[in-house]
Write a protein that holds these residues in place. Sequence first.
Motif, mmCIF file in Angstrom:
data_model
loop_
_atom_site.group_PDB
_atom_site.id
_atom_site.type_symbol
_atom_site.label_atom_id
_atom_site.label_comp_id
_atom_site.label_asym_id
_atom_site.label_seq_id
_atom_site.Cartn_x
_atom_site.Cartn_y
_atom_site.Cartn_z
ATOM 1 N N LYS A 123 2.919 -5.850 -5.405
ATOM 2 C CA LYS A 123 3.721 -5.389 -6.539
ATOM 3 C C LYS A 123 5.223 -5.405 -6.268
ATOM 4 C CE LYS A 123 -0.143 -2.447 -7.909
ATOM 5 N NZ LYS A 123 -0.653 -1.050 -8.017
ATOM 6 N N ASP A 124 5.611 -5.679 -5.042
ATOM 7 C CA ASP A 124 7.018 -5.848 -4.672
ATOM 8 C C ASP A 124 7.860 -4.602 -4.949
ATOM 9 O OD1 ASP A 124 9.228 -7.108 -3.628
ATOM 10 O OD2 ASP A 124 9.693 -8.252 -5.443
ATOM 11 N N TYR A 125 7.523 -3.518 -4.282
ATOM 12 C CA TYR A 125 8.343 -2.309 -4.354
ATOM 13 C C TYR A 125 8.588 -1.786 -2.943
ATOM 14 C CZ TYR A 125 3.872 0.230 -3.817
ATOM 15 O OH TYR A 125 2.657 0.696 -3.359
ATOM 16 N N SER A 126 9.612 -0.968 -2.792
ATOM 17 C CA SER A 126 10.009 -0.470 -1.473
ATOM 18 C C SER A 126 9.196 0.758 -1.071
ATOM 19 C CB SER A 126 11.500 -0.130 -1.487
ATOM 20 O OG SER A 126 12.262 -1.294 -1.718
ATOM 21 N N VAL A 127 9.326 1.154 0.184
ATOM 22 C CA VAL A 127 8.603 2.325 0.695
ATOM 23 C C VAL A 127 8.881 3.519 -0.218
ATOM 24 C CG1 VAL A 127 8.373 3.947 2.608
ATOM 25 C CG2 VAL A 127 8.694 1.508 3.078
ATOM 26 N N PRO B 182 -1.435 0.324 6.258
ATOM 27 C CA PRO B 182 -1.966 -0.981 5.827
ATOM 28 C C PRO B 182 -2.204 -1.093 4.323
ATOM 29 C CG PRO B 182 -3.001 -0.320 7.872
ATOM 30 C CD PRO B 182 -2.192 0.862 7.400
ATOM 31 N N GLU B 183 -2.828 -0.097 3.721
ATOM 32 C CA GLU B 183 -3.098 -0.161 2.281
ATOM 33 C C GLU B 183 -1.793 -0.146 1.489
ATOM 34 O OE1 GLU B 183 -5.508 2.340 -1.174
ATOM 35 O OE2 GLU B 183 -5.980 2.663 0.948
ATOM 36 N N LEU B 184 -0.852 0.697 1.908
ATOM 37 C CA LEU B 184 0.454 0.733 1.248
ATOM 38 C C LEU B 184 1.156 -0.612 1.389
ATOM 39 C CD1 LEU B 184 2.849 2.172 -0.107
ATOM 40 C CD2 LEU B 184 3.548 2.955 2.173
ATOM 41 N N ALA B 185 1.117 -1.200 2.571
ATOM 42 C CA ALA B 185 1.785 -2.484 2.799
ATOM 43 C C ALA B 185 1.217 -3.565 1.892
ATOM 44 C CB ALA B 185 1.648 -2.889 4.269
ATOM 45 N N ARG B 186 -0.104 -3.577 1.724
ATOM 46 C CA ARG B 186 -0.719 -4.580 0.839
ATOM 47 C C ARG B 186 -0.268 -4.387 -0.598
ATOM 48 N NH1 ARG B 186 -5.111 -3.824 4.411
ATOM 49 N NH2 ARG B 186 -5.977 -2.148 3.118
#
Length: 389
Positions: A34-38, A25-29
Amino acid sequence: MDFRLTDEQRELQDAARKFARAELPELARDMEEKDYSVPADMLRKYGELGFLGVNLPTEYGGLGLGHVEALLVLEEFAQISNAVAFPVFEALVGPVRTIERFGSAEMKARILPEVIKGEKIVAVSMSEPDAGTALTDLKTRAVADGDDYVVNGYKRWTSGGGHSDYYVTYCRYNDEPGAKGIGAILLEKDAPGMQFGKREQLMGFRGIDTADFAIEDVRVPKENVIVGAGGFGKLMSAFGLERCGNATQSLGVAAAALEQATQYVQEREAFGKPIVEFQAVQLKLAEMAMKVEASRLLIHRAAANAAHQDDGLPTVYESSVAKCYANEIVRDVTAMGLQVMGGYGYHKDYGMEQRVRDGFAWGIAGGTTDVQKTNIAASLIGRRFDQRR
């Protein structure tokens, strides 16, 4: 018919859910903001836990399970966000499966273990400026030159463009009209002549790189041919599973919207009581739940019935019904979720407005909802319709 999950399926679903809800969840937010990929380290963690190889063969490091199992995992990731789920989508139901199904033994042995470990990413590149829905109008050419092919063309709307390592690239091998000369060839990101454009700014899909790329005299060995001229039908047959994955990305967004709305209406009070006590809110929750449950059943039907097909893939009819329905209901469900949450639903800090934006993408990507309806009608009538007349 038994609609219950097996113990093994439930365990896999639980493992995916626990990981996704604890780690993502925190990574997804942050990816949304910031619009970057996994990131690479998280992608490797996906691989270590087996999430990138659920239905890929064990000989390459996969788990060797079925399509339903793959979609169960994908839904759990998609409930967090489409962006964190996208590598799972590409590996389990997308272009990686094209390589697994049609690539040479050498290609599969080289690429599949890298993907399953979370070391490499594969994208599919189909659309062009003048070839989207009318895909057989594509102009990208692969011309034989000794032991190589030289590829030239321009690709549009490539999800993963500029970020992925490999590109399953639809191309024309000869001047045969329509689909007859079309197949697919594998291109690599760092090959001389691969020129990627700017990252597109889309309504949603933040955290999923989308870019055009030009292909100028890119030379690849003949071993990079995935499907040769005349194999367009084979490529399209593999799209049944991709449709189910596309539908599951929609389903995940819708299911998350239902869950959030259900929680919110029990906590939010108006006129001295939780708003879930009001019948208008109850009706919206019920409508949302009906659509989510129906969508999940259609997707799982298509995936489960694939085991009874000679090619092991979902049928055009069942996968198109599942995709079209999921693509449409996610727009309804997220809009209702936004409405019951009021100002909080419209606020970027709470996630529902993102679901509305992301939900619209899947009815465009992978074949529009209207294209799915023509597939459904063609299956009902028993013949394809010529859209060019």
